[in-house]
Design an enzyme around this catalytic site. Structure first.
Site, mmCIF file in Angstrom:
data_model
loop_
_atom_site.group_PDB
_atom_site.id
_atom_site.type_symbol
_atom_site.label_atom_id
_atom_site.label_comp_id
_atom_site.label_asym_id
_atom_site.label_seq_id
_atom_site.Cartn_x
_atom_site.Cartn_y
_atom_site.Cartn_z
ATOM 1 N N ASP A 84 0.821 -1.209 0.000
ATOM 2 C CA ASP A 84 0.000 0.000 0.000
ATOM 3 C C ASP A 84 0.858 1.264 0.000
ATOM 4 O O ASP A 84 0.404 2.329 0.421
ATOM 5 C CB ASP A 84 -0.994 0.000 1.171
ATOM 6 C CG ASP A 84 -0.318 0.085 2.537
ATOM 7 O OD1 ASP A 84 0.920 0.235 2.602
ATOM 8 O OD2 ASP A 84 -1.038 -0.003 3.555
ATOM 9 N N ARG A 140 -13.600 10.908 3.700
ATOM 10 C CA ARG A 140 -13.152 9.604 4.188
ATOM 11 C C ARG A 140 -12.351 9.749 5.480
ATOM 12 O O ARG A 140 -12.450 8.904 6.375
ATOM 13 C CB ARG A 140 -12.321 8.910 3.105
ATOM 14 C CG ARG A 140 -13.177 8.355 1.976
ATOM 15 C CD ARG A 140 -12.351 7.674 0.922
ATOM 16 N NE ARG A 140 -13.209 6.994 -0.051
ATOM 17 C CZ ARG A 140 -12.791 6.530 -1.208
ATOM 18 N NH1 ARG A 140 -11.512 6.661 -1.545
ATOM 19 N NH2 ARG A 140 -13.619 5.924 -2.031
ATOM 20 N N LEU A 141 -11.572 10.807 5.571
ATOM 21 C CA LEU A 141 -10.832 11.035 6.804
ATOM 22 C C LEU A 141 -11.785 11.378 7.946
ATOM 23 O O LEU A 141 -11.585 10.948 9.085
ATOM 24 C CB LEU A 141 -9.813 12.162 6.605
ATOM 25 C CG LEU A 141 -8.579 11.800 5.768
ATOM 26 C CD1 LEU A 141 -7.759 13.043 5.468
ATOM 27 C CD2 LEU A 141 -7.731 10.773 6.483
#
Length: 214
Positions: A84, A140-141
């Protein structure tokens, strides 16, 4: 499609770790994560970026140097790896985090240390770049609800988003699949994940774009 070493990248909040885990499970591959939360200097950097940027980036550098050995070992045993993080991602963060002008040129010091400690890096068979808008990454955070969003220095996230776009606009080191993560949820939507797998399988040339509506 016989990718042995896949990298999923994207700016903070893009969902790269979730997708990496799903791809690793699908391909029965080693999941290699950068685990930024383990960096003991990171929270200090968020609180006082000017004084802790170099230590933060040097810590990441040492962990990426260790990751090279892990990747090489897995490739030698003909295993698969899904990571990732891109080993060259310091080219995104260092220009933002470290001072690049005299006196006290921390950027120059970082690159000198990297030259000494980083072995030759393996090239991914494929890089998947999750392209996201600033708004979606922010949402998203917020959804994480872990307080991380409040730690970032003023303007830091915008700079990082901009650096990601610049970097991947110019990126030519490996085949690149640019996937529109605003339109698609590869981690939780099975149809979107299947679309991604088909795009990976049908990759032609060095750069391909995946959108929900082409």
């Amino acid at each position: 499609m016989d990718y042995r070493y896949i990298v999923v990248e994207g700016s903070i909040g893009s969902g790269k770790s979730e997708l990496s885990q799903r791809l690793a499970a699908y391909f029965d591959a080693l999941y290699l994560t950068e685990s930024p939360e383990r960096n003991p200097f990171l929270e200090q950097f968020y609180l006082n970026a000017a004084n802790h940027g170099l230590a933060t980036e040097l810590y990441f550098l040492m962990r990426r140097a260790e990751a090279v050995e892990i990747i090489n070992t897995e490739e030698e045993r003909n295993g698969r790896i899904v990571a990732d993080f891109l080993l060259e991602k310091d080219q995104i963060f260092v220009p933002t985090v470290l001072k690049g002008s005299d006196p006290g040129n921390e950027q120059t010091l970082f690159w000198e240390v990297k030259h000494k400690v980083m072995p030759e890096i393996p090239v991914p068979d494929l890089v998947v770049y999750l392209q996201t808008s600033d708004e979606l990454a922010h949402k998203r955070l917020q959804k994480r609800n872990d307080g991380t969003l409040n730690l970032f220095p003023s303007g830091y996230l915008q700079q990082i988003h901009d650096e990601y776009r610049r970097f991947f606009h110019l990126y030519q080191n490996a085949p690149l699949l640019i996937a529109n993560a605003d339109e698609m949820d590869f981690a939780d939507n099975d149809d979107h994940f299947e679309m991604l797998l088909r795009a990976m399988s049908n990759m032609q040339g060095s750069r391909h774009y995946l959108n929900l509506v082409d």
